[in-house]
Design a protein around this motif. Structure first.
Motif, PDB file in Angstrom:
ATOM      1  N   UNK A   1      -1.242   1.198  -3.774  1.00 13.88           N
ATOM      2  CA  UNK A   1      -2.166   1.653  -2.727  1.00 13.88           C
ATOM      3  C   UNK A   1      -1.959   0.959  -1.382  1.00 13.88           C
ATOM      4  N   UNK A   2      -1.537  -0.299  -1.413  1.00 17.78           N
ATOM      5  CA  UNK A   2      -1.302  -1.027  -0.164  1.00 17.78           C
ATOM      6  C   UNK A   2       0.168  -0.893   0.226  1.00 17.78           C
ATOM      7  N   UNK A   3       0.411  -0.625   1.498  1.00 18.45           N
ATOM      8  CA  UNK A   3       1.793  -0.501   1.966  1.00 18.45           C
ATOM      9  C   UNK A   3       2.290  -1.846   2.487  1.00 18.45           C
ATOM     10  N   UNK A   4       3.508  -2.177   2.098  1.00 19.84           N
ATOM     11  CA  UNK A   4       4.117  -3.443   2.506  1.00 19.84           C
ATOM     12  C   UNK A   4       5.152  -3.247   3.602  1.00 19.84           C
ATOM     13  N   UNK A   5       5.225  -2.047   4.133  1.00 20.76           N
ATOM     14  CA  UNK A   5       6.213  -1.745   5.165  1.00 20.76           C
ATOM     15  C   UNK A   5       5.936  -2.528   6.447  1.00 20.76           C
TER      16      UNK A   5
ATOM     17  N   UNK B   1      10.168   2.480  -4.010  1.00 18.10           N
ATOM     18  CA  UNK B   1       9.325   3.103  -5.036  1.00 18.10           C
ATOM     19  C   UNK B   1       8.047   2.295  -5.256  1.00 18.10           C
ATOM     20  N   UNK B   2       8.165   0.983  -5.282  1.00 24.84           N
ATOM     21  CA  UNK B   2       6.986   0.139  -5.457  1.00 24.84           C
ATOM     22  C   UNK B   2       6.008   0.336  -4.305  1.00 24.84           C
ATOM     23  N   UNK B   3       6.542   0.425  -3.100  1.00 25.78           N
ATOM     24  CA  UNK B   3       5.687   0.607  -1.928  1.00 25.78           C
ATOM     25  C   UNK B   3       5.007   1.976  -1.950  1.00 25.78           C
TER      26      UNK B   3
END
Length: 159
Positions: A83-87, A77-79
């Motif tokens: 706006x920035x993706x941490x995946x 949910x945070x990801x």
């Protein structure tokens, strides 16, 4: 032996509910825990009876799974909302300690139920499980998390 202990525990729980006259889930759970403790006290061979060791492990596993489920949901949910993706997605090859079809199936389903991970395939020799994960920062750490988390705790219950 496990079935008779469990049925005795259920019967004593229903007797508790009938005697107290409070027909609620909380009272039934209290009666179940109380009868579990009483059966444990009166049992002769506690070390040989798996019912008294499996019960607490199952409860612990349920809370462990719920914790992992909530943690993964928050991470995904945070990801999604930032706006920035941490995946850092990847497919990870996890060596299996689980041997039977039941053990492998339960492990694969538990992994797939957790958001951000998906069990893809099992090798033909049933020694490797392939998992797609959204967050693979360190492959070895991810593998250890599955091995020492889901697999180890699941096998403690089943075996």
């Amino acid at each position: 032996m496990i079935k008779t202990r469990f049925l005795s525990n259920l019967l004593l729980s229903f007797i508790w509910v009938a005697i107290t006259g409070a027909f609620s889930a909380e009272n039934f759970i209290f009666g179940f825990m109380l009868s579990f403790i009483l059966l444990w006290i009166i049992s002769v061979n506690r070390s040989e009876n798996k019912y008294f060791t499996r019960g607490p492990k199952i409860i612990y596993f349920i809370f462990f799974f719920l914790y992992e489920l909530v943690k993964a949901n928050i991470e995904v949910a945070y990801d999604v909302i930032t706006p920035k993706h941490y995946m850092k997605p990847g497919i990870v090859k996890i060596p299996l300690t689980a041997k039977t079809d039941l053990e492998i199936t339960l492990l694969a389903n538990l992994i797939s139920l957790t958001p951000g991970t998906l069990s893809l395939d099992v090798s033909d020799d049933r020694k490797v499980l392939y998992v797609h994960a959204m967050y693979v920062q360190d492959r070895e750490q991810f593998i250890l998390g599955i091995k020492n988390g889901f697999e180890k705790k699941l096998l403690e219950i089943i075996r």
